[in-house]
Design a protein around this motif. Structure first.
Motif, PDB file in Angstrom:
ATOM      1  N   ILE B  40       9.266  12.731  33.021  1.00  0.00           N
ATOM      2  CA  ILE B  40      10.351  13.387  32.290  1.00  0.00           C
ATOM      3  C   ILE B  40      10.906  14.468  33.202  1.00  0.00           C
ATOM      4  N   MET B  41      12.204  14.401  33.448  1.00  0.00           N
ATOM      5  CA  MET B  41      12.824  15.372  34.349  1.00  0.00           C
ATOM      6  C   MET B  41      13.885  16.144  33.598  1.00  0.00           C
ATOM      7  N   GLY B  42      14.298  17.235  34.167  1.00  0.00           N
ATOM      8  CA  GLY B  42      15.345  18.027  33.533  1.00  0.00           C
ATOM      9  C   GLY B  42      15.250  19.469  33.979  1.00  0.00           C
ATOM     10  N   ALA B  43      16.357  20.181  33.755  1.00  0.00           N
ATOM     11  CA  ALA B  43      16.405  21.576  34.191  1.00  0.00           C
ATOM     12  C   ALA B  43      15.449  22.417  33.353  1.00  0.00           C
ATOM     13  N   SER B  44      15.166  23.573  33.854  1.00  0.00           N
ATOM     14  CA  SER B  44      14.321  24.507  33.116  1.00  0.00           C
ATOM     15  C   SER B  44      14.996  24.870  31.793  1.00  0.00           C
ATOM     16  N   ILE B 216      11.807   6.882  34.578  1.00  0.00           N
ATOM     17  CA  ILE B 216      12.236   8.277  34.574  1.00  0.00           C
ATOM     18  C   ILE B 216      13.141   8.532  33.374  1.00  0.00           C
ATOM     19  N   LEU B 217      12.797   9.608  32.625  1.00  0.00           N
ATOM     20  CA  LEU B 217      13.672  10.071  31.545  1.00  0.00           C
ATOM     21  C   LEU B 217      14.269  11.389  31.995  1.00  0.00           C
ATOM     22  N   VAL B 218      15.550  11.549  31.838  1.00  0.00           N
ATOM     23  CA  VAL B 218      16.164  12.840  32.159  1.00  0.00           C
ATOM     24  C   VAL B 218      16.588  13.497  30.847  1.00  0.00           C
ATOM     25  N   VAL B 219      16.142  14.732  30.671  1.00  0.00           N
ATOM     26  CA  VAL B 219      16.419  15.471  29.442  1.00  0.00           C
ATOM     27  C   VAL B 219      17.397  16.598  29.765  1.00  0.00           C
ATOM     28  N   ARG B 220      18.415  16.745  28.917  1.00  0.00           N
ATOM     29  CA  ARG B 220      19.314  17.886  29.073  1.00  0.00           C
ATOM     30  C   ARG B 220      19.635  18.442  27.695  1.00  0.00           C
ATOM     31  N   ASP B 221      19.476  19.722  27.532  1.00  0.00           N
ATOM     32  CA  ASP B 221      19.782  20.395  26.265  1.00  0.00           C
ATOM     33  C   ASP B 221      19.141  19.707  25.069  1.00  0.00           C
ATOM     34  N   GLY B 222      17.907  19.292  25.251  1.00  0.00           N
ATOM     35  CA  GLY B 222      17.168  18.749  24.111  1.00  0.00           C
ATOM     36  C   GLY B 222      17.490  17.301  23.788  1.00  0.00           C
ATOM     37  N   LEU B 223      18.190  16.622  24.681  1.00  0.00           N
ATOM     38  CA  LEU B 223      18.507  15.207  24.465  1.00  0.00           C
ATOM     39  C   LEU B 223      18.165  14.405  25.707  1.00  0.00           C
ATOM     40  N   VAL B 224      17.761  13.146  25.503  1.00  0.00           N
ATOM     41  CA  VAL B 224      17.527  12.257  26.643  1.00  0.00           C
ATOM     42  C   VAL B 224      18.891  11.752  27.107  1.00  0.00           C
ATOM     43  N   VAL B 225      19.270  12.077  28.341  1.00  0.00           N
ATOM     44  CA  VAL B 225      20.591  11.676  28.813  1.00  0.00           C
ATOM     45  C   VAL B 225      20.523  10.479  29.762  1.00  0.00           C
ATOM     46  N   ARG B 226      19.320  10.200  30.285  1.00  0.00           N
ATOM     47  CA  ARG B 226      19.189   9.030  31.149  1.00  0.00           C
ATOM     48  C   ARG B 226      17.802   8.462  30.980  1.00  0.00           C
ATOM     49  N   ASP B 227      17.671   7.164  31.059  1.00  0.00           N
ATOM     50  CA  ASP B 227      16.381   6.500  30.879  1.00  0.00           C
ATOM     51  C   ASP B 227      16.416   5.255  31.750  1.00  0.00           C
ATOM     52  N   GLU B 228      15.728   5.290  32.895  1.00  0.00           N
ATOM     53  CA  GLU B 228      15.830   4.133  33.798  1.00  0.00           C
ATOM     54  C   GLU B 228      14.524   3.920  34.544  1.00  0.00           C
ATOM     55  N   PRO B 229      14.259   2.665  34.970  1.00  0.00           N
ATOM     56  CA  PRO B 229      13.061   2.401  35.755  1.00  0.00           C
ATOM     57  C   PRO B 229      13.214   2.971  37.170  1.00  0.00           C
ATOM     58  N   VAL B 230      12.078   3.197  37.812  1.00  0.00           N
ATOM     59  CA  VAL B 230      12.097   3.753  39.164  1.00  0.00           C
ATOM     60  C   VAL B 230      12.342   2.628  40.159  1.00  0.00           C
ATOM     61  N   ALA B 231      13.366   2.826  40.988  1.00  0.00           N
ATOM     62  CA  ALA B 231      13.604   1.872  42.065  1.00  0.00           C
ATOM     63  C   ALA B 231      12.982   2.449  43.326  1.00  0.00           C
ATOM     64  N   GLY B 232      12.319   1.608  44.098  1.00  0.00           N
ATOM     65  CA  GLY B 232      11.703   2.079  45.340  1.00  0.00           C
ATOM     66  C   GLY B 232      10.554   3.024  45.071  1.00  0.00           C
ATOM     67  N   ARG B 233       9.616   2.539  44.232  1.00  0.00           N
ATOM     68  CA  ARG B 233       8.489   3.375  43.809  1.00  0.00           C
ATOM     69  C   ARG B 233       7.597   3.710  44.998  1.00  0.00           C
ATOM     70  N   LEU B 234       7.122   4.949  45.046  1.00  0.00           N
ATOM     71  CA  LEU B 234       6.217   5.363  46.121  1.00  0.00           C
ATOM     72  C   LEU B 234       4.778   5.105  45.700  1.00  0.00           C
ATOM     73  N   ILE B 235       3.945   4.774  46.692  1.00  0.00           N
ATOM     74  CA  ILE B 235       2.522   4.588  46.431  1.00  0.00           C
ATOM     75  C   ILE B 235       1.791   5.741  47.108  1.00  0.00           C
TER      76      ILE B 235
END
Ligand SMILES: Nc1ncnc2c1ncn2[C@@H]1O[C@H](COP(=O)(O)OP(=O)(O)O)[C@@H](O)[C@H]1O
Ligand SMILES: [Mg+2]
Lengths: 403, 260
Positions: B40-44, B216-235
């Motif tokens: 889950i990502m997003g600004a502070s 990855i979910l991106v949260v902004r102002d208390g809402l999920v604004v993006r929801d997508e699978p990770v491309a080029g996943r790191l190991i």
């Protein structure tokens, strides 16, 4: 309830915070120890005063030189020389209610006997003093009225003097030199212990007052005081009045220069004093308990922030409210019991030590132990448990955020 | 497809501080399935922690439904929620939240002490050691948190979250206080756990850390604004090797001065 697991948790928490645990226990130890010491000493002193009042003799009326109105009763004692052997004789002759009469004179002196010497208090009395003072002989015999009349060189000694001068021989029949005059020891008095002022009452030599006045010291006719025995406690005020009237009459119209006190007054003063003392010691003990309690409280409250965070962690991990409450209760109880037990041991030990050092009697009362331990445990539990009880009701996230 | 571990429906959380109402989460709906590994990502201040605390049953939403394994959490009482946290959820805090002055081993044993089923002392010790083994700290079992580095403390916290074998591991900025190499190590631990079938949700605001996850979910102002699978996943294991190689190279280039 997970009692066993919670006990492990509580023990781990106590071990983890050794300093806090020690300080909390210390608060309880100080509170409990001080109360027990103080109250024990107070009770002991009170019991001793009561025993001493009883040992003063039964129904004794004492005539002291100096007037209570002019020079203060006790302070005047011995400072004015207005009471005489003649006064004592007059009381014996003319006051019907006087069962027994003895004049008393005394002087501190170095006495020699058995190649040893000892500074003691030398008294001159009549044989009635043993009856009046309720002070029988342990061995030997008392001097007789005839020996008083002839100012015989005979003495009875207190147990302390017996111990000091005749440690390994029977004192009876031995010779004692006072101011270079040889006295034959007739008997040894029973042991009476210390009096209210901390004096060793057994550190004494009693001579016939006639011998004291004419053979040992160049003493005028005056005496330190006269003691008179009344037939009963009820008869004391009447006896007191008769003696006052008689002595007043003997002095014509002059300002009274004597004081007649009865033992009840003295006993009353003494018990009042001891009661004041117990109250004072109780107050000191109360203050120590309060100080100990505040100490416990401070430690508990200071650690509330840390402990609230700890509670937050525990709640987050799955502890129930009652697990938290039980943990803190167990912690507080362990500290209270441990601190209380050590406090009782310290208190009793200290009281015992003080009594050994000073010869004070000590009475450890169960009520003071119960009170002290109960109060400390209450404070410990109240201030250790209550904040925890409140924190346990928070949502874990609020407990973790607590500042 | 199996039913989701987590179903969030229109979750809202409003804080009331004095006169002010703060709408930290404003209607999030979300399904999380077994074996997922979500960043889950997003600004502070966007509401990530609030969401995580709700997922972790540490906090209750103002409205909305949260089904964990099909059970509506709102219907449960305090004790049942505590049991959920103990049995089904593992939470890793940004600030570690280890008990101070308590050994790593005892910290890891803690969830077992609050478990419903009585665990014997030897069993507790064995499982705690196994959990420490997973995070690579078995040799440090006796160490106090103050004797451990930040990364090591975070790994103890992970071991504690793991020890009751949760369905869902939640981690709020687990690498927030760690340097990049230690962060990769922690991500390595998570990847291994995920491979073993543990569902993981973690918060991070570093994109390169999020690249170790699967979604990855991106949260902004208390809402999920993006929801997508990770491309080029790191190991993590490979990245660690690269990092070590780079370190060795750096030492080599400085070696001529040292060897001279
Ligand atoms: N206990 C609280 N009381 C009041 N407001 C809070 C509280 N916790 C968080 N907030 C507010 O809610 C919003 C979201 O916070 P948070 O979920 O911690 O965001 P993030 O973790 O994404 O930084 C912020 O505006 C924050 O100030
Ligand atoms: Mg946050």
């Amino acid at each position: 309830m997970r009692v066993l697991a919670t006990t492990i948790i509580a023990l781990r928490a106590l071990r983890r915070n050794k300093l806090r645990s020690a300080l909390t226990a210390l608060g309880i130890i100080i509170g409990v120890g001080a109360v027990i010491t103080m109250v024990s000493i107070g009770n002991g002193a009170k019991a001793q005063v009561e025993a001493q009042v009883a040992s003063l003799g039964r129904n004794v009326v004492t005539v002291l030189p100096g007037s209570a109105t002019t020079s203060g009763a006790r302070g005047g004692q011995g400072s004015s020389n207005t009471l005489t052997v003649d006064d004592a004789d007059a009381i014996r002759r003319e006051v019907a209610g006087a069962v027994a009469v003895s004049p008393e004179v005394r002087q501190g002196w170095q006495v020699i006997g058995n190649g040893l010497n000892w500074r003691t208090s030398v008294h001159g009395v009549s044989p009635e003093f043993t009856a009046i003072r309720a002070w029988p002989l342990a061995e030997g015999r008392l001097f007789t009225d005839a020996e008083v009349r002839s100012a015989a060189k005979v003495a009875v000694i207190g147990s302390t003097v017996a111990k000091q001068l005749f440690p390994d021989v029977d004192p009876v029949g031995q010779t004692l030199r006072i101011n270079n005059v040889p006295f034959q020891v007739l008997g040894v008095l029973t042991s009476k212990g210390f009096n209210f002022f901390g004096q060793d009452q057994d550190d004494c030599v009693h001579l016939p007052y006639t011998s004291f006045m004419s053979r040992v010291f160049r003493w005028r006719n005056t005496v330190n005081n006269i003691i008179v025995e009344a037939p009963s406690a009820a008869a004391m005020p009447r006896l007191q009045q008769e003696i006052t009237d008689l002595l007043q009459q003997r002095r014509g119209g002059r300002e009274p220069d004597f004081t007649v006190r009865n033992q009840l007054e003295l006993a009353q003063t003494a018990t009042e004093t001891s009661r004041t003392m117990t109250a004072l010691l109780g107050a000191i003990a109360g203050v120590s308990l309060l100080v100990g309690g505040i100490g416990i409280m401070n430690i508990m409250l200071v650690s509330v922030t840390e402990r609230t965070r700890e509670i937050g962690i525990r709640l987050a991990i799955g502890a129930h409210d009652r697990d938290i409450r039980l943990q803190f209760l167990i912690e507080a109880m362990i500290l209270s019991m441990l601190g209380g037990a050590i406090g009782v041991l310290c208190g009793v030990g200290l009281a015992q030590t003080l009594s050994n050092l000073n010869g004070w009697p000590v009475l450890v009362s169960t009520s003071s132990i119960t009170l002290a331990v109960g109060f400390s445990a209450f404070v410990g539990v109240a201030f250790g448990f209550y904040p925890a009880h409140k924190a346990a009701k928070l949502d874990p996230i609020d407990a973790l955020r607590f500042e | 497809m199996s039913s989701p571990v987590v179903q969030l429906r229109d979750i809202r959380r409003t804080y009331i501080s004095g006169e002010l109402e703060v709408h930290a989460v404003r209607g999030i709906s979300l399904d999380i399935h077994v074996g997922e590994f979500i960043a889950i990502m997003g600004a502070s201040g966007s509401g990530k922690s609030t969401l995580m605390n709700t997922l972790g049953c540490l906090d209750r939403p103002t409205s909305g439904t949260y089904l964990l394994d099909g059970v509506n959490v709102a219907d449960l009482d305090r004790e049942a929620r505590a049991d959920l946290r103990n049995q089904k959820l593992g939470f890793v805090f940004q600030g570690f939240n280890l008990l101070p002055r308590t050994s790593a081993l005892e910290n890891v044993e803690l969830p077992m002490l609050y478990a419903h089923r009585r665990v014997s002392a030897s069993e507790m010790r064995r499982r705690a050691m196994a959990a420490l083994e997973i995070v690579g700290l078995a040799q440090r079992a006796d160490h106090l948190p103050s004797q451990l580095s930040g990364g090591q403390q975070q790994r103890v916290a992970i071991a504690r979250a793991l020890v009751n074998e949760p369905r869902l591991l939640l981690a709020d900025e687990p690498t927030g206080n760690l340097d990049s190499k230690t962060s990769v190590e922690v991500m390595g631990v998570f990847q291994r756990l995920n491979e073993q079938g543990i569902t993981i949700v973690m918060v991070t605001h570093e994109l390169d850390i999020a690249q170790y996850c699967k979604r990855i979910l991106v949260v902004r102002d208390g809402l999920v604004v993006r929801d997508e699978p990770v491309a080029g996943r790191l190991i993590a294991s490979e990245e660690l090797k690269k990092l070590l190689g780079a370190e060795a190279a750096a030492q080599l280039t400085s070696a001529p001065f040292g060897a001279k």
